[in-house]
Design a protein around this motif. Sequence first.
Motif, PDB file in Angstrom:
ATOM      1  N   TYR A   1       0.976  -1.348   0.036  1.00 41.41           N
ATOM      2  CA  TYR A   1       0.035  -0.095   0.010  1.00 41.41           C
ATOM      3  C   TYR A   1       0.960   1.458   0.065  1.00 41.41           C
ATOM      4  O   TYR A   1       0.501   2.393  -0.607  1.00 41.41           O
ATOM      5  CB  TYR A   1      -1.074  -0.015   1.286  1.00 41.41           C
TER       6      TYR A   1
ATOM      7  N   ASP B   1     -12.161 -10.903  -5.047  1.00 43.68           N
ATOM      8  CA  ASP B   1     -10.920 -10.569  -4.782  1.00 43.68           C
ATOM      9  C   ASP B   1     -10.024 -10.891  -6.104  1.00 43.68           C
ATOM     10  O   ASP B   1      -9.479  -9.939  -6.568  1.00 43.68           O
ATOM     11  CB  ASP B   1     -10.231 -10.798  -3.484  1.00 43.68           C
TER      12      ASP B   1
ATOM     13  N   TYR C   1     -16.626  -2.704   1.895  1.00 46.54           N
ATOM     14  CA  TYR C   1     -15.487  -2.047   1.385  1.00 46.54           C
ATOM     15  C   TYR C   1     -15.202  -2.659   0.175  1.00 46.54           C
ATOM     16  O   TYR C   1     -14.606  -2.104  -0.741  1.00 46.54           O
ATOM     17  CB  TYR C   1     -14.229  -2.139   2.537  1.00 46.54           C
ATOM     18  N   THR C   2     -14.931  -3.991  -0.039  1.00 44.17           N
ATOM     19  CA  THR C   2     -14.502  -4.701  -1.234  1.00 44.17           C
ATOM     20  C   THR C   2     -15.361  -4.303  -2.305  1.00 44.17           C
ATOM     21  O   THR C   2     -14.729  -3.836  -3.467  1.00 44.17           O
ATOM     22  CB  THR C   2     -14.640  -6.423  -1.088  1.00 44.17           C
TER      23      THR C   2
ATOM     24  N   TRP D   1     -14.482  -0.896  -3.385  1.00 46.08           N
ATOM     25  CA  TRP D   1     -13.131  -0.827  -3.790  1.00 46.08           C
ATOM     26  C   TRP D   1     -13.211  -1.099  -5.389  1.00 46.08           C
ATOM     27  O   TRP D   1     -12.399  -0.619  -6.253  1.00 46.08           O
ATOM     28  CB  TRP D   1     -12.121  -1.468  -3.032  1.00 46.08           C
TER      29      TRP D   1
ATOM     30  N   GLU E   1     -14.536   1.406  -7.664  1.00 46.59           N
ATOM     31  CA  GLU E   1     -13.606   2.405  -7.783  1.00 46.59           C
ATOM     32  C   GLU E   1     -12.884   2.183  -8.971  1.00 46.59           C
ATOM     33  O   GLU E   1     -12.856   3.024 -10.057  1.00 46.59           O
ATOM     34  CB  GLU E   1     -12.605   2.733  -6.611  1.00 46.59           C
ATOM     35  N   TYR E   2     -12.031   1.041  -9.239  1.00 45.89           N
ATOM     36  CA  TYR E   2     -11.560   0.632 -10.377  1.00 45.89           C
ATOM     37  C   TYR E   2     -12.239   0.815 -11.730  1.00 45.89           C
ATOM     38  O   TYR E   2     -11.816   0.974 -12.859  1.00 45.89           O
ATOM     39  CB  TYR E   2     -10.665  -0.709 -10.185  1.00 45.89           C
TER      40      TYR E   2
ATOM     41  N   ASN F   1     -17.781   4.941   3.969  1.00 47.08           N
ATOM     42  CA  ASN F   1     -16.349   4.510   3.726  1.00 47.08           C
ATOM     43  C   ASN F   1     -15.610   5.652   3.368  1.00 47.08           C
ATOM     44  O   ASN F   1     -15.278   6.116   2.260  1.00 47.08           O
ATOM     45  CB  ASN F   1     -16.275   3.534   2.668  1.00 47.08           C
TER      46      ASN F   1
ATOM     47  N   TYR G   1     -12.642   6.553   3.623  1.00 49.89           N
ATOM     48  CA  TYR G   1     -11.357   6.163   2.904  1.00 49.89           C
ATOM     49  C   TYR G   1     -11.261   6.229   1.297  1.00 49.89           C
ATOM     50  O   TYR G   1     -10.123   6.661   0.714  1.00 49.89           O
ATOM     51  CB  TYR G   1     -10.590   4.950   3.409  1.00 49.89           C
ATOM     52  N   ILE G   2     -12.528   6.177   0.783  1.00 52.64           N
ATOM     53  CA  ILE G   2     -12.577   6.394  -0.900  1.00 52.64           C
ATOM     54  C   ILE G   2     -12.888   7.740  -1.006  1.00 52.64           C
ATOM     55  O   ILE G   2     -13.325   7.925  -2.409  1.00 52.64           O
ATOM     56  CB  ILE G   2     -13.392   5.216  -1.222  1.00 52.64           C
TER      57      ILE G   2
ATOM     58  N   ASN H   1     -11.035   9.638  -3.769  1.00 49.43           N
ATOM     59  CA  ASN H   1     -11.204   9.256  -5.176  1.00 49.43           C
ATOM     60  C   ASN H   1     -12.525   9.264  -5.778  1.00 49.43           C
ATOM     61  O   ASN H   1     -12.926   9.438  -6.924  1.00 49.43           O
ATOM     62  CB  ASN H   1     -11.176   7.422  -5.245  1.00 49.43           C
TER      63      ASN H   1
END
Length: 619
Positions: free
Chosen positions: A175, A244, A279-280, A283, A286-287, A316, A318-319, A322
Amino acid sequence: MIFRSLLTSAILFLYFSSVCQNFEELSKDLLRKSEISNNTFNQSIDTIQTDPWIKTDTVFQYNNWLITNKNILLTNQSSFFKVHYFIDLAKTNEALENNLLAYQNIDSALSYINAIEFPDAYYTVLMLGKTISNKNADISTSIRYLKETLNSGCIHYDTLEKVEIMFKLSDMLLYMHRYEESMKYCNMAYSIYHKLGTTDKMARLLITMYNNNFHSTADTSNWEYLYRALEIANRTGDSMLIADVYANLGKAHYRAGDHLKAIENYKKARSFVSDKTSYTEVWIAEYQNLSYTLIDSVESACALSAYLLEQALTYNPYILSNAYRGRAWCYAKRGQKDSTIYYLKKAAETRESYEKANASAGFYFYLYDVAIIVDEYELAIKYLRESLKQFRQYSRESNAEILNYTRAQFDYELQKERIKKLKLENQLQEEQNARQQFIIIAIVVFLVIVISFLLIYRKQIKNLRLAYQNLVKKNLELDKTNISFKALEIKKTTTRNGIHIKDEEKIFLKLKALLEDEKIFRRQDLSESKLAELLNTNNSYLSSIINNRFKMHFKTLLNKYRIDEARSLLVSEKYSNYSIEGIANEVGYQSRSAFYSVFKQNTGMTPSAYVKAYSHLDD
């Protein structure tokens, strides 16, 4: 709503656990520990609650008492008591948001413990430090405590507990872009997994190994880590693990420039996540949103960016940076400059509020790209400068090409800003030196110049358009000629420097089929050696056949087929929504600059000029 209820319950639990004792009980409890002996030390450490305290009047009063009476409390006391003193001081300081003091207190507590004699106690205090640093998103300190756990010897044997610590450490190092160090711990964990025979737990470790390998080496075989991880994930049937792996396969395609394939894998990954606000799942989204932006799929990207912002604000944080970045891109594409600037600044401010602000070169480069869309040069240069600074700091070899491009763009934009300032200064100077008596003359001269320029410019544009149309016609006539000559095969040459080429005709026909029917030239990784393998021959024979039959070298032949295909796709309705970069990727080019250079060599004009000229041709 369920998530909020759980969060509220957790906060209430922490609150009551921290205030269920008053100051007198807390102080008496600490003083009782002065009676701890060598035999009871481990048991006393086992009773420590690793959950952080929260800020209350009791905690504040207890902290003041600990600090004020430090000398009295520690005089003539055993090291066992001192450990508990510094643990309580660490917990109160963390609750009062004195994080650096909390870490110092944890380190002081560790200094009084013999890790060999009391490994369990040493481990427990380290985990308390890690819990505090995790709560404050202080990744560097978490890394330090995890390393100390491994180096101290408090975990003597190769156990699942040890390998899990190695995996957490490698993930945090990844990270923070410390790839080689992360890979070292991955390899150590991998060998322990093999030793213990627990291969089913290796999937996530393989994903981390893939990401490290991608960033730290030029090795193209790193996808093998993901294929092995997918095999393990499918065997376990763990839907989150499968998600994942598919998400990381999406990242691999994204990095290879195949964004449509990346989006396909992201969608598949999200379908395996049952909790759509986890969160997964966010995440992965996002991509997926980033790939939408790179193929200019504005509607899909805007819809997904709105979803990400909602999730970030609700669940969340933390994102959040983004999510703001995605909204900025969306408004930029819609031409809403004010909204774009607002979300760009929000994205940068949010990213600066936590540790990874110093490890986000790609993030700032993306902000620069968005700022350029709306011609906001001052912000663009600011983000570009920050991106360049961070690229220099981490100097990742795999990103050398991006770094060079960043530098070039940075110099270009600086020069452009200087030119704009000089023009403005000259204009102001001219206005100051102007005289009233020359205004009419100046206007007349200006109008004459403008009219003359427009007439000349119009004539040149017309001539240029005709020239481009003639070039397109010639290209199309050459296409017809090539089709006519396909029936007239060049006579085969049976020797090469006096050596007979076995099955030459068969190889030649198979080569033509690969090029014209299967369009193998669209593969970005196609080389002469790979083509020779597909034809079951060697490079030397293949080169001779290409030279004799096509009267050109392999690279020239490959470029000819790619550019012919590109000309067809550029004017095709099916590919009308593709950008020129998208067309370049479709026909096998990895970079915009290479495609433009070869296209102009083959056709005499740029791709954009070709499309425009073609549209003006008569039926």
